[in-house]
Design a protein around this motif. Structure first.
Motif, mmCIF file in Angstrom:
data_model
loop_
_atom_site.group_PDB
_atom_site.id
_atom_site.type_symbol
_atom_site.label_atom_id
_atom_site.label_comp_id
_atom_site.label_asym_id
_atom_site.label_seq_id
_atom_site.Cartn_x
_atom_site.Cartn_y
_atom_site.Cartn_z
ATOM 1 N N HIS A 1 36.219 5.003 9.023
ATOM 2 C CA HIS A 1 34.975 4.626 9.643
ATOM 3 C C HIS A 1 34.711 3.247 9.824
ATOM 4 C CE1 HIS A 1 30.619 5.163 10.912
ATOM 5 N NE2 HIS A 1 30.274 4.120 9.973
ATOM 6 N N GLU B 1 36.771 1.833 12.713
ATOM 7 C CA GLU B 1 36.558 2.245 14.239
ATOM 8 C C GLU B 1 35.283 1.601 14.451
ATOM 9 O OE1 GLU B 1 38.096 6.454 15.596
ATOM 10 O OE2 GLU B 1 36.368 6.636 14.427
ATOM 11 N N SER B 2 34.422 1.407 13.296
ATOM 12 C CA SER B 2 33.040 0.531 13.549
ATOM 13 C C SER B 2 33.285 -0.642 14.215
ATOM 14 C CB SER B 2 32.097 0.854 12.079
ATOM 15 O OG SER B 2 32.928 -0.394 11.442
ATOM 16 N N PRO C 1 40.317 2.114 17.674
ATOM 17 C CA PRO C 1 40.319 3.681 17.381
ATOM 18 C C PRO C 1 41.306 4.044 16.505
ATOM 19 C CG PRO C 1 40.486 3.047 19.779
ATOM 20 C CD PRO C 1 40.692 1.774 18.838
ATOM 21 N N LEU C 2 41.300 5.027 15.781
ATOM 22 C CA LEU C 2 42.143 5.260 14.746
ATOM 23 C C LEU C 2 43.483 5.855 15.276
ATOM 24 C CD1 LEU C 2 40.059 7.207 11.791
ATOM 25 C CD2 LEU C 2 41.118 4.714 11.813
ATOM 26 N N THR C 3 43.539 6.295 16.547
ATOM 27 C CA THR C 3 44.571 6.988 17.061
ATOM 28 C C THR C 3 45.613 5.648 17.217
ATOM 29 O OG1 THR C 3 43.719 6.476 19.369
ATOM 30 C CG2 THR C 3 43.420 8.323 18.435
ATOM 31 N N ARG D 1 38.022 4.359 25.110
ATOM 32 C CA ARG D 1 38.052 4.161 23.537
ATOM 33 C C ARG D 1 37.008 5.363 22.942
ATOM 34 N NH1 ARG D 1 37.800 -2.140 22.853
ATOM 35 N NH2 ARG D 1 39.271 -2.619 24.751
ATOM 36 N N GLY D 2 35.857 5.538 23.670
ATOM 37 C CA GLY D 2 35.102 6.393 23.262
ATOM 38 C C GLY D 2 35.687 8.117 23.088
ATOM 39 N N ARG E 1 37.907 8.393 20.102
ATOM 40 C CA ARG E 1 37.201 8.627 18.811
ATOM 41 C C ARG E 1 36.478 9.899 18.559
ATOM 42 N NH1 ARG E 1 33.500 3.393 18.039
ATOM 43 N NH2 ARG E 1 32.895 4.570 15.837
ATOM 44 N N ARG E 2 36.609 10.725 19.540
ATOM 45 C CA ARG E 2 36.199 12.195 19.499
ATOM 46 C C ARG E 2 36.728 12.866 18.187
ATOM 47 N NH1 ARG E 2 33.034 14.903 23.781
ATOM 48 N NH2 ARG E 2 32.390 13.390 25.271
ATOM 49 N N ARG E 3 36.022 13.528 17.331
ATOM 50 C CA ARG E 3 36.486 13.965 15.988
ATOM 51 C C ARG E 3 37.430 15.162 16.401
ATOM 52 N NH1 ARG E 3 36.351 9.653 13.092
ATOM 53 N NH2 ARG E 3 34.411 8.797 12.864
#
Length: 239
Positions: free
Chosen positions: A37, A40-41, A45-47, A135-136, A139-141
């Motif tokens: 978190h 990403e904040s 992006p974690l990807t 990027r949004g 970030r989709r879970r």
């Protein structure tokens, strides 16, 4: 000390806001937010994140930061290892890249009218890597796997994808219009669809098993041939 520090690798700093594009990022542990978190904040992006190291040992995105922690955040190693040959789904802004991937025989699904939730559903159902510069969306879970496409020119985007995933190249085996597989057919089978000049000049044909589009050797412009040559040279350089 009430903060933790993240050391962001140079390859990942492009995701940081321009005013905060620095190696060191201070974050405040709150006993709730995970390391993932916090990463990403700040905009990454974690990807796009690979190993995260705390005192030299790997920690997962679920790790709870503590005050005084210092974590090195590295990019995904290239080529990125997947459990099977990569298959892709591209968002609405990457149509040219989709056609180039298909030209190289890479399975690349694309729709010019699909919204973000539908993209996530298809990517998950078909186990496709979702390619985007949004990027949004990454970030989709619910998304099982995505990748940020670097570069604004299609040639740069293609090279980025080939370097990241190293997919096998099988040029001229997919339909650039629909992603279907090309099947070898005789001239007699497709003659009704050919112009007179084409019938006289060419003898070897392929037809898309999905949409019926007819292809023939020599129907490809020098521009397309150059795309294939460049891709092969990049792939050879990575091997």
């Amino acid at each position: 000390m009430t903060t933790a520090r993240l050391r962001i690798s140079p390859e990942l700093r492009m995701f940081l806001p321009a005013t905060r594009r620095h190696e060191w990022q201070d974050v405040t542990p709150d006993n709730t937010s995970t390391l993932g978190h916090h990463v990403e904040s700040i905009g990454v992006p974690l990807t796009e994140v690979g190993p995260m190291l705390l005192d030299g040992r790997g920690v997962p995105p679920s790790y709870q930061l503590a005050a005084g922690d210092v974590v090195d955040v590295h990019p995904v190693p290239r080529p990125q290892q997947l459990p099977e040959e990569p298959r892709f789904l591209l968002d609405v802004h990457l149509g040219t890249l989709a056609r180039r991937l298909r030209l190289l025989g890479i399975d690349a699904a694309y729709h010019n009218d699909m919204d973000d939730p539908a993209l996530v559903v298809q990517a998950n159902e078909e186990r496709r890597v979702l390619l985007t510069q949004d990027r949004g969306l990454l970030r989709r879970r619910a998304l099982w796997l995505g990748a940020y496409v670097r570069g604004s020119a299609p040639a740069d985007q293609l090279r980025d994808l080939l370097e990241r995933f190293a997919p096998p190249l099988r040029p001229w085996t997919r339909c650039t219009a629909c992603n279907g597989v090309l099947m070898t057919v005789t001239k007699d089978e497709v003659e009704p669809h050919l112009e007179a000049g084409t019938r006289r000049s060419y003898d070897v044909y392929g037809r898309c098993a999905s949409c019926g589009q007819v292809y023939w050797h020599g129907a490809h412009s020098g521009h397309l041939e150059e795309i294939v040559r460049s891709a092969r040279s990049w792939a050879h350089g990575m091997s």
